[in-house]
Design a protein around this motif. Sequence first.
Motif, PDB file in Angstrom:
ATOM      1  N   LEU A  15      34.859  34.561  36.439  1.00 56.31           N
ATOM      2  CA  LEU A  15      35.168  35.455  35.194  1.00 56.31           C
ATOM      3  C   LEU A  15      34.510  36.936  35.839  1.00 56.31           C
ATOM      4  O   LEU A  15      35.269  37.865  35.403  1.00 56.31           O
ATOM      5  CB  LEU A  15      34.327  35.087  34.419  1.00 56.31           C
ATOM      6  CG  LEU A  15      34.391  35.763  32.633  1.00 56.31           C
ATOM      7  CD1 LEU A  15      35.848  35.709  32.434  1.00 56.31           C
ATOM      8  CD2 LEU A  15      33.258  35.459  31.702  1.00 56.31           C
ATOM      9  N   ARG A  16      33.397  37.155  36.445  1.00 53.29           N
ATOM     10  CA  ARG A  16      33.034  38.139  37.003  1.00 53.29           C
ATOM     11  C   ARG A  16      34.080  38.793  37.980  1.00 53.29           C
ATOM     12  O   ARG A  16      34.450  40.122  37.693  1.00 53.29           O
ATOM     13  CB  ARG A  16      31.493  38.310  37.617  1.00 53.29           C
ATOM     14  CG  ARG A  16      31.104  39.500  38.174  1.00 53.29           C
ATOM     15  CD  ARG A  16      30.745  40.623  37.130  1.00 53.29           C
ATOM     16  NE  ARG A  16      30.333  41.618  37.730  1.00 53.29           N
ATOM     17  CZ  ARG A  16      29.692  42.529  37.075  1.00 53.29           C
ATOM     18  NH1 ARG A  16      30.103  42.646  35.635  1.00 53.29           N
ATOM     19  NH2 ARG A  16      29.106  43.498  37.526  1.00 53.29           N
ATOM     20  N   LEU A  17      34.416  38.191  38.829  1.00 57.90           N
ATOM     21  CA  LEU A  17      35.375  38.676  39.899  1.00 57.90           C
ATOM     22  C   LEU A  17      36.737  39.239  39.074  1.00 57.90           C
ATOM     23  O   LEU A  17      37.240  39.829  39.456  1.00 57.90           O
ATOM     24  CB  LEU A  17      35.830  37.448  40.871  1.00 57.90           C
ATOM     25  CG  LEU A  17      34.427  37.375  41.877  1.00 57.90           C
ATOM     26  CD1 LEU A  17      35.074  36.352  42.829  1.00 57.90           C
ATOM     27  CD2 LEU A  17      34.238  38.444  42.613  1.00 57.90           C
ATOM     28  N   ALA A  18      37.285  38.462  37.896  1.00 57.94           N
ATOM     29  CA  ALA A  18      38.458  38.875  37.208  1.00 57.94           C
ATOM     30  C   ALA A  18      37.911  40.134  36.448  1.00 57.94           C
ATOM     31  O   ALA A  18      38.868  41.178  36.304  1.00 57.94           O
ATOM     32  CB  ALA A  18      38.710  37.800  36.322  1.00 57.94           C
ATOM     33  N   ALA A  19      36.717  40.424  35.989  1.00 54.31           N
ATOM     34  CA  ALA A  19      36.210  41.679  35.351  1.00 54.31           C
ATOM     35  C   ALA A  19      36.645  42.786  36.708  1.00 54.31           C
ATOM     36  O   ALA A  19      36.934  43.849  36.195  1.00 54.31           O
ATOM     37  CB  ALA A  19      34.954  41.596  34.855  1.00 54.31           C
ATOM     38  N   LEU A  20      36.058  42.488  37.670  1.00 52.44           N
ATOM     39  CA  LEU A  20      35.954  43.642  38.756  1.00 52.44           C
ATOM     40  C   LEU A  20      37.310  43.764  39.283  1.00 52.44           C
ATOM     41  O   LEU A  20      37.574  44.946  39.972  1.00 52.44           O
ATOM     42  CB  LEU A  20      35.064  43.193  39.812  1.00 52.44           C
ATOM     43  CG  LEU A  20      33.692  43.037  39.421  1.00 52.44           C
ATOM     44  CD1 LEU A  20      32.893  42.509  40.419  1.00 52.44           C
ATOM     45  CD2 LEU A  20      33.057  44.419  38.906  1.00 52.44           C
TER      46      LEU A  20
END
Length: 193
Positions: free
Chosen positions: A19-24
């Motif tokens: 989820l964090r990598l998708a956000a970034l």
Amino acid sequence: MDHAVRPVRAEEWLAVKDLRLAALRDPMAPLAFLESYEEASAKTDLFWQRRVLDAVKGKTSRQFVAEAPDAALSGTVTVLVEEPGTADHYGTVVKERQGHVVGVFVRPERRGQGLIQALLDAALEWAWSLEGLDRIRLFVDERNTHAERVYLRAGFVHSGHSAAAPGGADARDLEMVLYRPGSPGSPGSAGPA
């Protein structure tokens, strides 16, 4: 809304990382987050496991996620507890005990369904449950007008404080605050703002 909003679980560290990598990878990421996709993707699995475990313990931070019916994580928000005398990520000394909302993200295909408000509501409920915490803040890049409108609708107001946006950009990060209802500083209270 068909999602369950709840605190993150320790065993979800891989889903949280995803989820964090998708956000970034989101086009607005350079305005919304302090780290890059490259920095985050280079971190070890142990880093992600510890990060989620710290958020599960909920002593100095708590992360909330929006879980879809298929158990996929669609969004997240984290509240950090800042103590007086510590420095924030801008290098400014914190003057009072307060919450700091960070890492707000909802996957693009899930936007417009009320998830950000539900995530913020859960985060605020947790923050208000902490003794001596009457103020929550966040920073929004002045160029991120969509996020600013979302936070205004959620009840945050501009404090008048700003800081240089990270990365040498010629922009400002605007501080927005929300006070515990009935606390000094909240609208309608007799105390100072």
